[in-house]
Design a protein around this motif. Sequence first.
Motif, PDB file in Angstrom:
ATOM      1  N   ALA A  62     118.391  20.513  58.222  1.00  0.00           N
ATOM      2  CA  ALA A  62     117.894  19.808  57.048  1.00  0.00           C
ATOM      3  C   ALA A  62     118.226  20.644  55.815  1.00  0.00           C
ATOM      4  O   ALA A  62     118.251  21.880  55.868  1.00  0.00           O
ATOM      5  N   ASP A  63     118.445  19.976  54.701  1.00  0.00           N
ATOM      6  CA  ASP A  63     118.778  20.690  53.460  1.00  0.00           C
ATOM      7  C   ASP A  63     117.681  21.673  53.067  1.00  0.00           C
ATOM      8  O   ASP A  63     117.963  22.747  52.524  1.00  0.00           O
ATOM      9  N   SER A  64     116.450  21.326  53.379  1.00  0.00           N
ATOM     10  CA  SER A  64     115.315  22.153  52.961  1.00  0.00           C
ATOM     11  C   SER A  64     115.240  23.490  53.696  1.00  0.00           C
ATOM     12  O   SER A  64     114.555  24.406  53.237  1.00  0.00           O
ATOM     13  N   VAL A  65     115.945  23.604  54.829  1.00  0.00           N
ATOM     14  CA  VAL A  65     115.857  24.847  55.606  1.00  0.00           C
ATOM     15  C   VAL A  65     117.204  25.544  55.756  1.00  0.00           C
ATOM     16  O   VAL A  65     117.254  26.688  56.231  1.00  0.00           O
ATOM     17  N   GLU A 107     109.506  15.124  60.096  1.00  0.00           N
ATOM     18  CA  GLU A 107     110.846  15.229  59.540  1.00  0.00           C
ATOM     19  C   GLU A 107     111.729  16.143  60.384  1.00  0.00           C
ATOM     20  O   GLU A 107     111.256  17.107  60.994  1.00  0.00           O
ATOM     21  N   GLU A 112     105.399  25.498  51.703  1.00  0.00           N
ATOM     22  CA  GLU A 112     105.832  24.135  52.038  1.00  0.00           C
ATOM     23  C   GLU A 112     106.420  24.019  53.439  1.00  0.00           C
ATOM     24  O   GLU A 112     106.682  22.908  53.909  1.00  0.00           O
ATOM     25  N   ASP A 113     106.614  25.135  54.101  1.00  0.00           N
ATOM     26  CA  ASP A 113     107.072  25.120  55.493  1.00  0.00           C
ATOM     27  C   ASP A 113     105.899  24.969  56.469  1.00  0.00           C
ATOM     28  O   ASP A 113     106.113  24.832  57.679  1.00  0.00           O
ATOM     29  N   GLN A 154     107.992  29.680  53.234  1.00  0.00           N
ATOM     30  CA  GLN A 154     107.237  29.312  52.038  1.00  0.00           C
ATOM     31  C   GLN A 154     106.079  28.400  52.422  1.00  0.00           C
ATOM     32  O   GLN A 154     106.090  27.786  53.488  1.00  0.00           O
TER      33      GLN A 154
END
Length: 123
Positions: free
Chosen positions: A61-64, A46, A89-90, A87
Amino acid sequence: QVQVVESGGGLVQPGGSLTLSCTASGRAFNRFAMGWFRQAPGKEREFVAGVTWNGINKRYADSVRGRFTLSRNWDGPVLELEMRNLQPEDTAVYFCCTAETLATVVSGTSAYWGQGTQVTVSS
């Protein structure tokens, strides 16, 4: 010979920070966009972040967004990704890539990729 080389991965506790670096050599990469992708176990690769050749336009990306910061030196193909508040999930292998345009970087179709560096977030 074209080379894209990442460094800086490692093990960090949740909430910690880490900075990844990437260097591209073998072509006029100082005029190329650069970026980072990541791939966690069992998941697809991703997009994480990308920047134009002059360091002006950046995409995240929105997640970061808000936790990761991308920077590059103005006169060379050296890219850094500062990662804060990491986190679990990273956790992933992080890949650096470079292409002529930021759009190509973001699409994941860059011709030039590094081998990746492992980032593990765990207590």
